[in-house]
Scaffold this motif. Structure first.
Motif, short mmCIF file in Angstrom:
data_model
loop_
_atom_site.label_atom_id
_atom_site.label_comp_id
_atom_site.label_asym_id
_atom_site.label_seq_id
_atom_site.Cartn_x
_atom_site.Cartn_y
_atom_site.Cartn_z
N GLY A 153 -7.38 -53.70 58.39
CA GLY A 153 -6.73 -54.28 59.57
C GLY A 153 -6.83 -55.78 59.56
O GLY A 153 -7.09 -56.42 58.53
N LEU A 154 -6.64 -56.39 60.72
CA LEU A 154 -6.74 -57.84 60.88
C LEU A 154 -5.81 -58.60 59.93
O LEU A 154 -6.09 -59.71 59.53
CB LEU A 154 -8.19 -58.30 60.68
CG LEU A 154 -9.22 -57.66 61.60
CD1 LEU A 154 -10.63 -58.07 61.20
CD2 LEU A 154 -8.97 -58.01 63.04
N TYR A 155 -4.70 -57.99 59.58
CA TYR A 155 -3.79 -58.61 58.62
C TYR A 155 -3.10 -59.82 59.23
O TYR A 155 -2.61 -59.76 60.36
CB TYR A 155 -2.73 -57.59 58.17
CG TYR A 155 -1.69 -58.19 57.25
CD1 TYR A 155 -1.97 -58.37 55.91
CD2 TYR A 155 -0.46 -58.62 57.74
CE1 TYR A 155 -1.02 -58.93 55.06
CE2 TYR A 155 0.48 -59.18 56.90
CZ TYR A 155 0.20 -59.33 55.57
OH TYR A 155 1.13 -59.91 54.73
N ARG A 156 -3.07 -60.90 58.49
CA ARG A 156 -2.27 -62.05 58.89
C ARG A 156 -1.74 -62.82 57.68
O ARG A 156 -1.72 -64.05 57.64
CB ARG A 156 -3.04 -62.96 59.83
CG ARG A 156 -4.34 -63.53 59.29
CD ARG A 156 -4.89 -64.51 60.30
NE ARG A 156 -5.97 -65.29 59.77
CZ ARG A 156 -6.38 -66.43 60.32
NH1 ARG A 156 -5.78 -66.89 61.38
NH2 ARG A 156 -7.39 -67.08 59.82
N GLY A 157 -1.32 -62.06 56.70
CA GLY A 157 -0.70 -62.66 55.54
C GLY A 157 -1.72 -63.18 54.54
O GLY A 157 -2.92 -63.05 54.70
N GLU A 158 -1.18 -63.79 53.49
CA GLU A 158 -2.00 -64.38 52.43
C GLU A 158 -1.57 -65.84 52.27
O GLU A 158 -1.08 -66.26 51.23
CB GLU A 158 -1.79 -63.61 51.12
CG GLU A 158 -2.01 -62.11 51.23
CD GLU A 158 -3.48 -61.77 51.40
OE1 GLU A 158 -4.34 -62.56 50.97
OE2 GLU A 158 -3.78 -60.71 52.00
N LEU A 159 -1.79 -66.61 53.32
CA LEU A 159 -1.24 -67.96 53.39
C LEU A 159 -2.29 -69.06 53.23
O LEU A 159 -1.95 -70.24 53.23
CB LEU A 159 -0.52 -68.16 54.74
CG LEU A 159 0.60 -67.14 55.03
CD1 LEU A 159 1.12 -67.33 56.46
CD2 LEU A 159 1.73 -67.30 54.03
N LEU A 160 -3.56 -68.68 53.08
CA LEU A 160 -4.63 -69.66 52.99
C LEU A 160 -4.92 -70.03 51.54
O LEU A 160 -4.80 -69.20 50.64
CB LEU A 160 -5.91 -69.11 53.62
CG LEU A 160 -5.84 -68.70 55.09
CD1 LEU A 160 -7.13 -67.99 55.50
CD2 LEU A 160 -5.58 -69.91 55.98
N THR A 161 -5.35 -71.27 51.34
CA THR A 161 -5.82 -71.69 50.01
C THR A 161 -7.34 -71.63 49.92
O THR A 161 -7.89 -71.51 48.84
CB THR A 161 -5.34 -73.11 49.70
OG1 THR A 161 -5.88 -74.02 50.68
CG2 THR A 161 -3.82 -73.21 49.73
N HIS A 162 -8.02 -71.76 51.07
CA HIS A 162 -9.48 -71.74 51.12
C HIS A 162 -9.89 -70.66 52.11
O HIS A 162 -9.79 -70.84 53.33
CB HIS A 162 -10.03 -73.10 51.56
CG HIS A 162 -9.82 -74.20 50.55
ND1 HIS A 162 -8.56 -74.60 50.15
CD2 HIS A 162 -10.72 -74.96 49.87
CE1 HIS A 162 -8.69 -75.57 49.25
NE2 HIS A 162 -9.98 -75.80 49.07
#
Length: 404
Positions: free
Chosen positions: A157-166
């Motif tokens: 759960g807690l999905y919010r994409g894969e948009l972070l670099t760190h």
């Protein structure tokens, strides 16, 4: 907009939008990797909770120390912006706001803010929200080449994409102030570190700098206060009762009748003492019932009277405060006001005020704490037995110890 509506939008619109944005970014990087961008400045994004602006202060100062040439910006919902004035770490011109009064203002301000963020020459954007899709999208659309935030890793759960670099793991076993510090230090670790945040922090690292109002500020506040409530001028000590709680979590409220009993017994036992009820303007009528129940002229309803800039002098002049787990507990921390904080659905281990003179009371029921960042602060509970289980005697004993 109310909190439930915003949570629904964040889920039903946020999940597909973050998925589509992730898909777009991966396709773009595959066919045409973006050119490296330097940037110099740092943007912090923490929208929804006023108390977190105080908890995060050590992280903001650490960013300024690690990157002295960077200008530090802070993005927050407009209604929460005054909370940044408590510590004064962020310059007023560097405070960015988005209105959330309606879906229209939220949408228009967000589009305008994307343009603003992309003009700030950002080196990094740090998403301090706990798994919000809206803040994840803002972080990505800021244009910052380094994007720091909490990542779920192997948590379902807690999905919010894969948009972070760190990607920093949210640690539910240590104070959230240390989690914020880990986000800042992620910028000093090698790219590709998995997970980021491999650093140790002590209690001294997250300690708040003390805030002391000037004599001029105190005198101006007292003049305004005594004109409206003359009885406070003759009382030797003031005790603040803050019976409200954030609209994010109404289950945090200790029963109102308990506050009435605390007020009545304190007034009966201490003839040199005055009680002050605090709250926002919408709570003034409810606070008036507490005043009426006390049956004394030494209790004053300040709900709606005090502005954010009045809180620091009010806390500096008071002897002790009793409050639910909410913003005022954190606002009083840099002043060092002895504060009795009542916890139920959440835990002081994570969200306790950073105040050496704070005392945290919780019933420690088997079901408590029931809300956290890991469940988007949602709970099936409709009957906060954890708050009712805190007895009046325990709170009174804590207050009397602080009164000496």
């Amino acid at each position: 907009m109310n909190v439930d509506r915003m949570r629904q939008i964040d889920f039903w619109a946020g999940v597909p939008l973050t998925f589509l944005m992730t898909l777009y970014w991966r396709i773009r990087c595959f066919f045409s990797p973006p050119a490296p961008k330097a940037g110099k400045n740092i943007l912090f994004i923490e929208l929804s909770e006023m108390g977190s602006a105080v908890i995060a202060d050590a992280a903001l100062k650490r960013a300024q120390a690690l990157f002295p040439d960077a200008r530090v910006y802070f993005l927050i919902f407009a209604k929460n912006r005054p909370s940044l004035d408590i510590m004064g770490t962020i310059a007023r011109e560097n405070m960015l706001t988005i209105r959330a009064d309606s879906l229209w203002t939220l949408a228009t301000d967000t589009l305008a803010m994307i343009r603003t963020m992309r003009s700030l020459d950002l080196m990094a954007a740090i998403d301090m929200e706990m798994f919000s899709r809206f803040s994840a999208l803002l972080t990505f659309l800021s244009g910052a080449p380094k994007r720091v935030g909490f990542h779920r890793f192997h948590t379902e759960g807690l999905y919010r994409g894969e948009l972070l670099t760190h990607r920093v793991p949210y640690n539910p076993h240590q104070h959230v102030a240390k989690c914020f510090m880990a986000q800042v230090h992620a910028l000093t670790e090698p790219d590709g570190t998995t997970p980021h945040g491999k650093v140790h922090f002590t209690e001294a690292d997250i300690r708040l700098a003390p805030v002391t109002p000037s004599a001029e500020v105190l005198d101006a506040f007292k003049a305004r206060l005594f004109e409206a409530y003359p009885v406070l001028k003759t009382a030797r000590r003031w005790v603040i009762l803050n019976p409200n709680a954030s609209e994010l979590m109404p289950l945090r409220r200790w029963p109102y009748d308990r506050y009435k009993e605390v007020a009545r017994r304190l007034l009966a036992d201490h003839d040199d003492l005055a009680i002050i009820i605090t709250g926002v303007a919408s709570e003034k009528a409810e606070a008036e019932t507490l005043v009426a129940a006390a049956g004394s002229d030494r209790i004053c309803n300040l709900a709606g009277f005090t502005r954010m800039e009045d809180l620091i002098p009010l806390y500096a002049l008071s002897a002790v405060m009793v409050t639910n787990d909410s913003g005022p507990a954190h606002f009083a921390a840099p002043v060092g006001l002895p504060t009795i904080v009542l916890f139920g659905p959440e835990t002081p281990a994570l969200y306790g005020a950073l105040n050496d003179k704070a005392e945290f009371i919780t019933a420690r029921l088997a079901c408590s704490p029931c809300v956290s960042a890991m469940n988007h602060r949602s709970t099936a509970c409709t009957d906060p037995a954890c708050m009712r289980a805190i007895p009046v005697e325990q709170v009174l004993d804590a207050v009397k110890r602080r009164l000496g």
